[in-house]
Design an enzyme around this catalytic site. Structure first.
Site, short mmCIF file in Angstrom:
data_model
loop_
_atom_site.label_atom_id
_atom_site.label_comp_id
_atom_site.label_asym_id
_atom_site.label_seq_id
_atom_site.Cartn_x
_atom_site.Cartn_y
_atom_site.Cartn_z
CD GLU A 229 -40.59 -0.97 -34.15
OE1 GLU A 229 -40.72 -2.05 -33.59
OE2 GLU A 229 -41.31 0.02 -33.93
CB CYS A 263 -44.87 4.64 -38.31
SG CYS A 263 -45.56 3.95 -36.82
P1 NAD Z 1 -35.08 10.10 -38.89
O1 NAD Z 1 -34.60 8.88 -39.60
O2 NAD Z 1 -34.83 11.42 -39.52
O3 NAD Z 1 -34.46 10.18 -37.43
C1 NAD Z 1 -34.63 9.13 -36.49
C2 NAD Z 1 -33.49 9.16 -35.49
O4 NAD Z 1 -32.25 8.84 -36.14
C3 NAD Z 1 -33.26 10.53 -34.84
O5 NAD Z 1 -33.01 10.33 -33.47
C4 NAD Z 1 -32.03 11.06 -35.58
O6 NAD Z 1 -31.27 11.96 -34.82
C5 NAD Z 1 -31.25 9.78 -35.81
N1 NAD Z 1 -30.28 9.79 -36.91
C6 NAD Z 1 -30.29 10.55 -38.03
N2 NAD Z 1 -29.25 10.22 -38.83
C7 NAD Z 1 -28.59 9.21 -38.22
C8 NAD Z 1 -27.47 8.39 -38.55
N3 NAD Z 1 -26.80 8.56 -39.71
N4 NAD Z 1 -27.08 7.44 -37.69
C9 NAD Z 1 -27.75 7.23 -36.54
N5 NAD Z 1 -28.81 7.97 -36.16
C10 NAD Z 1 -29.24 8.94 -37.00
O7 NAD Z 1 -36.66 9.85 -38.66
P2 NAD Z 1 -37.72 10.80 -37.94
O8 NAD Z 1 -38.02 11.97 -38.83
O9 NAD Z 1 -37.34 11.03 -36.54
O10 NAD Z 1 -39.00 9.84 -37.88
C11 NAD Z 1 -39.95 9.77 -38.92
C12 NAD Z 1 -39.88 8.40 -39.58
O11 NAD Z 1 -40.00 7.38 -38.59
C13 NAD Z 1 -41.02 8.15 -40.55
O12 NAD Z 1 -40.52 7.54 -41.71
C14 NAD Z 1 -41.92 7.18 -39.78
O13 NAD Z 1 -42.72 6.37 -40.60
C15 NAD Z 1 -40.93 6.40 -38.99
N6 NAD Z 1 -41.53 5.78 -37.82
C16 NAD Z 1 -41.70 4.42 -37.81
C17 NAD Z 1 -42.30 3.80 -36.73
C18 NAD Z 1 -42.51 2.31 -36.71
O14 NAD Z 1 -42.88 1.80 -35.68
N7 NAD Z 1 -42.32 1.60 -37.81
C19 NAD Z 1 -42.72 4.56 -35.63
C20 NAD Z 1 -42.50 5.94 -35.67
C21 NAD Z 1 -41.92 6.54 -36.76
#
Ligand code: NAD
Length: 457
Positions: A229, A263
């Protein structure tokens, strides 16, 4: 020993130092979950449901302190932290009401001694890597139905919402979910990487497109179920017959709620030229009324930017829009610290040459573009690599339906925006991800349909 420091983005103050996981502890936790999962799957449905009901009661009981914790570590205004927790209660009610009927074994054929059945068996051990912007929503959308359907969950909260993640674990364990059936993993991306390396039966991720792609690349050879997501650049079109003042009030909220860090925040607005000026003026007036400041104050509407690096993204989009001729009405700059703050920002006279109209902003900043026709609006709405949500404002339902049918988005809105319902699937087109949560599909997604062919002797 790895240490994870937690900062309050509204003040810059360090609020906690936690012991983080490393590759060894992640492997140990995954093994514990693997050993515990069959026992949990054998627990009667009514008992699993009773645990989740007690979890729900715990959230209600502790709601004020849970909201304060979330606000301190994410910078979310306190009223919105409370809204999120209250909203989660309704989602839990939906899952409790629907998980049994939507995963009951189905007899699809029964004749001449032959019976065919579909069993909805749990996936097994699932990993849930979560985002910080709505930690209780995006976590709960996954682990509540996953636990109800008999899975064990390895839950990695975002490093920007870890204390909330630990509160979730405390309440789930207090409610009777065995400690090895729901396990939190503490840390940043390195812990997420370590988690991917474990033997898991599914990975459910919420976060950025860039991270989602890395996970998909790493997980491909493992052939496990993957749901992503991801982000969006969600458009709305305001037609010439819409009320510009009412639409502006609704869309200013859709763009700026949660400081634009949703999001499904409205990220692009297209307005018919006939009502463009009236709309822009009403929009700017609404934004001027948004109170920025103390995240613990009840009337604060705009909070902090949770991740400091995002401020550079906002600055870049503002500079690029200005350089390409956009008109800045309000904001356009970071606010003085301590903490991470950005002024609510509104641009008009924007177009798709600008980064502001192409890349996710994830902050309190919006571009409003003039369009000459419905056809132009549809073409612009679809001019994106994302496809999470899209909306149309008009009193004419058939016009809205005709327009929204042409838009590539997982959720479409008529006269509303920035809305998620537990009864409807939450999914995206294109770079907004694969798979879904919520609705009865978002319960079944934590099960595998197992085919039974039964011949009587
Ligand atoms: P992010 O991708 O920076 O981090 C998300 C998670 O992934 C964190 O727990 C992080 O520690 C982990 N992570 C980072 N690198 C990783 C890797 N290489 N392997 C595995 N895990 C890893 O995102 P964020 O800043 O936490 O969230 C913001 C983003 O999320 C925005 O783009 C937003 O649109 C999206 N979002 C989408 C939805 C949806 O339902 N579509 C809902 C909420 C947020």
């Amino acid at each position: 020993m790895n240490i994870l420091d937690i900062f309050n983005p509204a003040t810059g103050a360090k609020i906690a130092s936690l012991q983080a996981d490393d590759a060894t502890s992640v492997t140990d936790k995954a093994a514990r979950a693997r050993a515990a999962q069959p026992g949990w799957a054998a627990v009667p449905l009514t008992e699993r449901a009773a645990c989740i009901k007690r979890f729900r009661a715990g959230i209600e009981r502790d709601l004020q302190s849970l909201a304060a914790t979330m606000t301190r570590e994410t910078g979310k205004p306190i009223q919105m932290s409370r809204n999120e927790l209250n909203g989660l209660l309704g989602r839990i009610d939906f899952f409790l009401a629907k998980f049994e009927p939507s995963t009951a074994t189905e007899t699809v054929f029964n004749d001449a001694g032959m019976t065919e059945q579909i069993e909805h068996a749990p996936l097994g051990v699932i990993a849930n890597i979560s985002a910080w912007n709505y930690p209780w929503f995006v976590g709960g959308n996954v682990y509540v139905p996953a636990l109800l359907t008999g899975n064990a969950v390895l839950y990695k909260p975002s490093e920007y919402a870890t204390q909330s993640g630990l509160e979730m674990a405390r309440l789930l364990h207090e409610a009777g979910i065995p400690r090895d059936v729901f396990i939190t993993l503490i840390g940043g991306g390195d812990v997420g990487v370590a988690l991917q390396a474990q033997r898991i039966d599914g990975l459910f991720f919420t976060g950025s497109h860039a991270t989602g792609v890395k996970i998909a690349q790493a997980l491909g050879p493992k052939l496990v179920k993957l749901q992503l997501e991801l982000g969006g650049k969600d458009p709305t079109y305001v037609c010439d017959d819409a009320n510009p003042v009412a639409a502006a009030a609704s869309l200013a909220d859709g763009a700026m709620y949660n400081t634009g860090q949703s999001c499904c925040s409205v990220e692009r607005i297209y307005v018919h030229e006939k009502i463009y000026d009236a709309f822009v003026s009403a929009f700017v007036d609404t934004v001027k009324g948004f109170k920025v400041g103390d995240t613990l104050a009840d009337d604060t509407y705009i909070g902090a930017i949770t991740r400091a690096p995002q401020i550079d993204v906002l600055d870049r989009q503002v500079a690029d829009a200005k350089a390409r001729g956009a008109r800045l009405h309000i904001g356009g700059e970071r606010l003085p610290g301590p903490g991470n703050w950005y002024a609510p920002t509104v641009f008009s006279d924007v177009d798709h040459t600008m980064e502001l109209m192409r890349e996710e902003s994830f902050g309190p900043i919006i571009g409003i573009q003039k369009v000459a026709s419905d056809a132009d609006a549809v073409q612009l709405m679809n001019d994106t690599r994302y496809g999470l949500t899209a909306g149309v404002y008009t009193p004419d339902e058939s016009r809205a339906r005709k327009l929204l049918a042409q838009v590539n988005a997982g959720s479409v809105y008529w006269n509303c925006c920035d809305r998620v319902s537990p009864r409807l699937p939450w999914s995206g087109y294109g770079d907004s991800g694969v798979g879904l949560t919520l609705s009865t599909y978002g319960i079944q997604t934590f099960t595998r349909p197992k085919a039974w062919h039964l011949r009587q002797p």
